[in-house]
Write an enzyme that holds these catalytic residues in place. Sequence first.
Site, short mmCIF file in Angstrom:
data_model
loop_
_atom_site.label_atom_id
_atom_site.label_comp_id
_atom_site.label_asym_id
_atom_site.label_seq_id
_atom_site.Cartn_x
_atom_site.Cartn_y
_atom_site.Cartn_z
N ASP A 165 0.36 -7.72 1.93
CA ASP A 165 0.66 -6.29 1.85
C ASP A 165 2.17 -6.04 1.80
O ASP A 165 2.69 -5.13 2.45
CB ASP A 165 0.04 -5.53 3.01
CG ASP A 165 -0.05 -4.03 2.74
OD1 ASP A 165 0.38 -3.59 1.65
OD2 ASP A 165 -0.52 -3.28 3.63
N HIS B 283 0.82 -1.22 0.00
CA HIS B 283 0.00 0.00 0.00
C HIS B 283 0.85 1.27 0.00
O HIS B 283 0.33 2.36 -0.22
CB HIS B 283 -0.98 0.00 1.18
CG HIS B 283 -0.37 0.30 2.52
ND1 HIS B 283 -0.05 -0.67 3.44
CD2 HIS B 283 -0.02 1.48 3.11
CE1 HIS B 283 0.45 -0.11 4.53
NE2 HIS B 283 0.47 1.20 4.35
N SER C 44 4.73 2.95 7.60
CA SER C 44 4.37 1.75 6.83
C SER C 44 5.53 1.28 5.97
O SER C 44 6.17 2.07 5.28
CB SER C 44 3.17 2.03 5.95
OG SER C 44 2.01 2.20 6.71
#
Length: 374
Positions: free
Chosen positions: A141, A111, A222
């Site tokens: 992910d 992402h 992230s």
Amino acid sequence: MQLRDRLGWMLSGILLGMLLMVSCDVVNQSPTARPSVADAAIVPSNVPQATTAAQLPVNQASVDAYSNVIRAVYNRGNPSVVRIDVQSSQGESLGTGFVIDKEGHIVTNNHVVGTSSSVLVNFIDGEAAIADLVGIDSDSDLAVIKVRNPNPNILVPVEFGDSSAIQVGDVVVAIGNPYGENRTATAGIISAIRGAKNEGGGSTFSIPGVLQTDAAINPGNSGGPLFNSQGQVIGVNTFILDPSGRGANIGLGFAVPANLVKLVAPAIIRDGSYTHPFFGAALASADSYFAEANNLPSKGVVITQLYEGPAAQAGLQVGDVIVAINGQAVLESGDVIAILELTTKPGDRITVSVAEGGGRTRDVQVQVGARPGR
């Protein structure tokens, strides 16, 4: 009452009061007596405070030891961490990644890169380079990018640890770029280890063996590494729980376990994608209360739906209660997912133990399949 009697009573009272005063003075001067707050306030400053003096070095040593661990982990891991800037049709965004080899491969979150085919990578010494997307795995992910014209002098690969050895309470350090604040370190502990958890993104599948931490993770973290106290990567910081919807850390952060990264990343580099194992059933956790209320033979993991695939082909049925896989007990549906994802691959045969009445079980041999559409 005569005057003589009155005088006698008064004299007796005076003598009794003097005796009480002397007694209290003796008690207050006892070496075992505890001074009151008021007494402590007037203790001369030159009187040594033995308790405080004895405790301070011990406590300070503990604080210093903890600080030294965080500092050592940061100094070891920081050169491997990169900032990733992304430009896409949705605008600009940023995230974190980390170097895994001298060829210029970097792991981050899917992402983070989104739909971009290339991103800008910033290293610790101010060097910047364009990196191209190698491949993604949306179900975990994870993504791998590769720096163009890699310079081995600035590529410092991380060392991976064994995420299966992690325990609740272990000290961890996250390094990343929250809200663009580059190379920020936050520390905490492993708060829990989840059998599997869905981050609520585009995938319908859960991520196995997710590490939960209270180390602060915010937007921009992230794709960054979660280190153990030895400076080894044990997870990839991926998402947080944020009931407010403001994207703010509340101490519930989650990382993809390193042992899954060690499976997915090499496959992406080699083949451009990763093939997950497939069981072919929807599962639900059944505790003892649920099992009794629904007339199930045991607590465990109940099959609620079967799809075309390995479980149905092996003869498993809706309502079967799985109590172990390959001899490893399972209590939650996430346990089944973790065992399949982290210890098997398509084509492997596994032994599924199903509960029957009277405490008996039957073993069913299942050949693990490949997740459809991948």
